[in-house]
Design a protein around this motif. Structure first.
Motif, mmCIF file in Angstrom:
data_model
loop_
_atom_site.group_PDB
_atom_site.id
_atom_site.type_symbol
_atom_site.label_atom_id
_atom_site.label_comp_id
_atom_site.label_asym_id
_atom_site.label_seq_id
_atom_site.Cartn_x
_atom_site.Cartn_y
_atom_site.Cartn_z
ATOM 1 N N GLY A 64 -2.809 4.561 1.132
ATOM 2 C CA GLY A 64 -1.611 4.769 0.806
ATOM 3 C C GLY A 64 -0.794 5.634 1.403
ATOM 4 O O GLY A 64 0.542 5.681 0.977
ATOM 5 N N CYS A 100 -0.724 10.168 -2.305
ATOM 6 C CA CYS A 100 -1.249 8.579 -1.910
ATOM 7 C C CYS A 100 -2.122 8.227 -3.184
ATOM 8 O O CYS A 100 -3.008 8.916 -3.744
ATOM 9 C CB CYS A 100 -2.002 8.785 -0.623
ATOM 10 S SG CYS A 100 -1.029 9.212 0.699
ATOM 11 N N PRO A 101 -1.991 6.984 -3.481
ATOM 12 C CA PRO A 101 -2.857 6.327 -4.489
ATOM 13 C C PRO A 101 -4.496 6.661 -4.498
ATOM 14 O O PRO A 101 -4.887 7.033 -5.126
ATOM 15 C CB PRO A 101 -2.760 4.925 -4.480
ATOM 16 C CG PRO A 101 -1.316 4.975 -3.850
ATOM 17 C CD PRO A 101 -1.278 5.848 -2.744
#
Length: 429
Positions: free
Chosen positions: A275, A401-402
């Protein structure tokens, strides 16, 4: 930046010979820093013109940095391969890091010798920051004088040196004061801007945190962050003007058919899939620039400096140039879109390896931003807007970020996001 996943995989499954091969990979295959040639180019002297006594404000340019001489290459590489944010080697970090840096040093010295004997990134960074501060002293008198500083991640002046200089100059240490961490990567990545901010956070805790001699938090430096600026109008204009200058060197009848190849450092797909926002932000910059150019030329975004065995974001710059030439498209203009000055990947990888090997004068590289007055004005405009916003950082920076699993990243974001930051128009003398 781009070395994180390949080296992680390398430590898990590579043979000794594969590690040895990786250690000897040319320096142009790594995102080392925004380095540049032109060591003989003189930079105009700077004199500050403070128009108010309501400051000062420290303006800190963050970058990876680069060795200014070939003698500094070894130390530079040692620091780079010791950074677990950039190159996570796990429990093998203390063994593989020094091994790879030692084996790479001789070749890298030769490459720096070929581009002028070292990286003048410090020269250009100092020039850009100082010139920006001169403009800010006039356009943002409420926060003047603006004092320029550099914080390089792997070369002098290091983040530690910068922070100690801030303290020596009267910022923090119980005396308060404000500072702006201004990333010189227009597009954010966890491995570049993120790593630099993590290092800044670490030294802030060490020098002004709870264990730093009892510094009152109210008297510590108050930080804010300019963490990304991929579509800033001034940045777009500076890129566009340099592209127009290069296009003007082609015959008029061929000019609109020149293919624009915007080249940025690639990322392992594992980082992309985690991500990291970098690919999307680079693409945003590219689209803004071609819109400014009137969409006249065909263009592609390509990616350079792939290294290691894992899958990377493509298409690769070198392959793209070769493929287009083989199909008869020989008018190509390469634009380094993710850097704000020349560095080893433009001067060695693009100029000497990619372009040089074609033997064609119709394949050209657009000039980097370097000392562009339009670009420096853009930096000042961006900084002024930030000072007036009262924001500690962007909302985007606070979103992890995921797939992020770094607690250091989480703590760093929490710290910078919690900083109090007065609007420029509310500062009192």
């Amino acid at each position: 930046m781009a070395l994180r996943q390949p080296l992680t995989q390398l430590t898990k499954r590579a043979t000794t010979s594969q590690i040895s091969k990786f250690a000897s990979t040319p320096v142009s295959s790594l995102w080392l820093s925004k380095q540049e040639k032109g060591l003989a180019t003189a930079v105009p002297p700077v004199t500050q013109d403070a128009t108010s006594s309501k400051g000062p404000t420290a303006m800190v340019f963050m970058n990876m940095g680069g060795p200014s001489t070939t003698d500094e290459v070894g130390d530079f590489l040692s620091r780079l391969f010791a950074d677990a944010d950039l190159i996570p080697l796990g429990r093998l970090q203390n063994y593989l890091g020094p091994l790879i840096s030692r084996r790479r040093t001789p070749k890298i010295k030769k490459q720096y010798a070929e581009i002028g004997g070292g990286s003048p990134i410090r020269k250009w960074s100092e020039h850009q920051c100082e010139e920006m501060c001169k403009i800010l002293d006039k356009t943002s008198p409420e926060t003047a004088p603006h004092k320029p500083y550099l914080a390089f991640r792997y070369a002098n002046p290091l983040t530690e040196e910068m922070y100690n200089k801030l303290l020596a100059d009267g910022f923090g240490g119980g005396r308060g004061g404000r500072a702006v961490a201004f990333t010189q990567y227009p597009q954010y990545s966890c491995s570049t801007t993120g790593s630099s901010l993590n290092e800044l956070w670490r030294w802030r805790n060490k020098l002004e945190g709870p264990r730093a001699g009892g510094v009152d938090p109210a008297g510590a430096i108050q930080w804010s962050v300019i963490d990304r600026w991929p579509t800033h109008a001034g940045l777009v204009e500076a890129f566009a003007q340099n592209i127009e200058k290069t296009l003007a060197t082609y015959p008029a009848e061929r000019r609109d058919k020149v293919v624009l190849l915007f080249s940025a450092h690639s990322l392992p797909m594992s980082v992309v899939n985690r991500g990291d926002p970098y690919p999307a932000e680079v693409a945003a910059t590219v689209y803004a620039v071609v819109q400014r150019l009137g969409m006249r030329n065909p263009y592609r975004l390509v990616w350079q400096s792939q290294v290691g065995p894992s899958a990377w974001l493509g298409a690769q710059t070198s392959d793209t140039v070769h493929n287009y030439i083989s199909r008869g498209q020989k008018d190509l203009a390469l634009i380094p879109i993710a850097f704000t000055s020349d560095h080893i990947e433009t001067l060695y990888e693009l100029d000497k390896e990619v372009i040089g090997e074609t033997g064609l004068d119709s394949v050209k590289r657009v000039e980097s931003l370097n000392g562009s007055k339009v670009f420096i004005e853009a930096l000042a405009t961006l900084a002024k807007a930030h000072l007036e916003s009262g924001r500690a950082c962007s909302a985007q920076m606070m979103l992890r970020c995921p797939g992020c699993t770094s607690e250091r990243c989480a703590a760093s974001k929490e710290f910078f996001g919690s900083q109090t930051w007065a609007r420029a128009d509310s500062v009192v003398g």
